[in-house]
Scaffold this active site. Structure first.
Site, PDB file in Angstrom:
ATOM      1  N   GLY A   1      86.623 -50.461  32.790  1.00 58.84           N
ATOM      2  CA  GLY A   1      85.469 -50.092  31.600  1.00 58.84           C
ATOM      3  C   GLY A   1      84.954 -49.090  30.851  1.00 58.84           C
TER       4      GLY A   1
ATOM      5  CG  ASP B   1      85.488 -52.598  28.205  1.00 61.86           C
ATOM      6  OD1 ASP B   1      85.831 -53.629  27.870  1.00 61.86           O
ATOM      7  OD2 ASP B   1      84.906 -53.193  29.697  1.00 61.86           O
TER       8      ASP B   1
END
Length: 340
Positions: free
Chosen positions: A261, A264
């Protein structure tokens, strides 16, 4: 659209699949003695959630199965302040699912997403109000690999004259391209060349395009078209190529809990600053700060530092910025799902 990047006006629409995610609780090797925690995972919704954290109006647009997992995913993303009115429920196709299996050699992820609801997305989605009225559209190479219709969606979004800039994160996932009719390297290079803002990791570029992407400047030579190209060099630095020149900002030191993550989060931080009209160097700093939040959490989403702390670091001189470090693991910024 390339060259000069117009200031985005209006919400950021992030289009792509989000799955239900299951991981051992507490984080550790998966075995019969451990319970599983239910969460959500999706590159584009991760970006939308972090944009909302930064106070930027964000939409997540996708499809989910008309099933309990799909309803949970929609509710969890909405809880971060993201507009999910552009998410539809598919009565036939299921919600995608993944399992995280952490171990000493890293986290292995097992996907169950073939023929999922999001794999049924296509170019028609671009006519939906949630996309059509956005000021910026964010897409990733993951969507392009999900199905032929998803590939057509991304290609259509990046084709011809468009009313809004498009951000594209290369996000190469090798397993998704197994058996694809065209090599991932060719497809992703072609798509990235059509985008206005492009994010790519240096190691990712090297895996895709070999020695032609040995250094950030080599990646820019491969991708001269985007108005903004951001090349991330792991925990070392990130470089942005824009109309104002080449800008490199070192990454702060972070005690990494889990890397999933972080890319992102970086994209969301950079886009949040870009939407506000900030200088590229400041946008890179906000990208690093947001990525640090993800790196310090076991879920895809971790809490940001306080607004005061963020502003202080964004305004710090180069010496203070270089000395910045994040050592204390973050806790999830929203309640994790139930244990099952």
């Amino acid at each position: 659209m390339s060259g000069t990047l117009p200031a985005p006006r209006g919400p950021v629409a992030c289009v792509g699949e989000t799955m239900a995610a299951m991981a051992p609780a507490p984080l550790g090797p998966l075995d019969a003695a451990r319970r599983l925690t239910l969460d959500v995972a999706g590159a584009e919704s991760n970006v939308a959630c972090y944009l909302a954290d930064h106070g930027v109006s964000a939409r997540w647009v996708s499809a989910l199965g008309d099933d309990p997992l799909g309803r949970m995913v929609r509710e969890r993303v909405a809880a971060f302040g993201v507009d999910v009115s552009g998410v539809r429920f598919d009565p036939v196709r299921p919600t995608g699912l993944l399992f995280k299996d952490p171990g000493r050699d890293g986290t292995h992820v097992h996907y169950y997403r073939r023929d999922s609801a999001a794999a049924g997305l296509g170019p028609g989605l671009l006519a939906q109000d949630a996309v059509r009225t956005a000021g910026l559209l964010h897409l990733t190479g993951i969507t392009a690999a999900l199905s032929p219709s998803c590939h057509d969606l991304v290609r259509a979004a990046l084709s011809g004259t468009r009313a809004r800039p498009v951000s594209f994160d290369v996000n190469h996932r090798a397993a998704l391209w197994t058996g694809a009719p065209e090599p991932a390297a060719d497809v992703l290079l072609s798509l990235a060349r059509r985008a206005d803002i492009v994010f790519v990791g240096l190691d990712e570029a090297q895996n895709l395009w070999g020695t032609a992407a040995a250094e950030p400047d080599d990646v820019r030579a491969l991708l001269p078209q985007p108005a903004a190209l951001i090349v991330k060099d792991g925990g070392r630095a990130a470089t942005a190529y824009t109309e104002s020149g080449r800008h490199t900002v070192p990454a702060p030191r972070v005690d990494v809990v889990e890397p999933v993550g972080a890319g992102d989060a970086f994209a969301a931080g950079y886009l949040a600053a870009t939407v506000r009209g900030d200088h590229p160097a400041r946008a890179l700093r906000l990208g690093h700060l947001t990525a640090a939040s993800a790196l310090r959490a076991t879920s895809d989403h971790g809490p940001l530092p306080s607004p005061e702390a963020v502003e202080a670091l964004l305004a710090a001189d180069d010496v203070a910025w270089t000395a910045a470090a994040f050592a204390t693991p973050a806790v999830p910024s929203a309640p994790r799902g139930p244990a099952v």
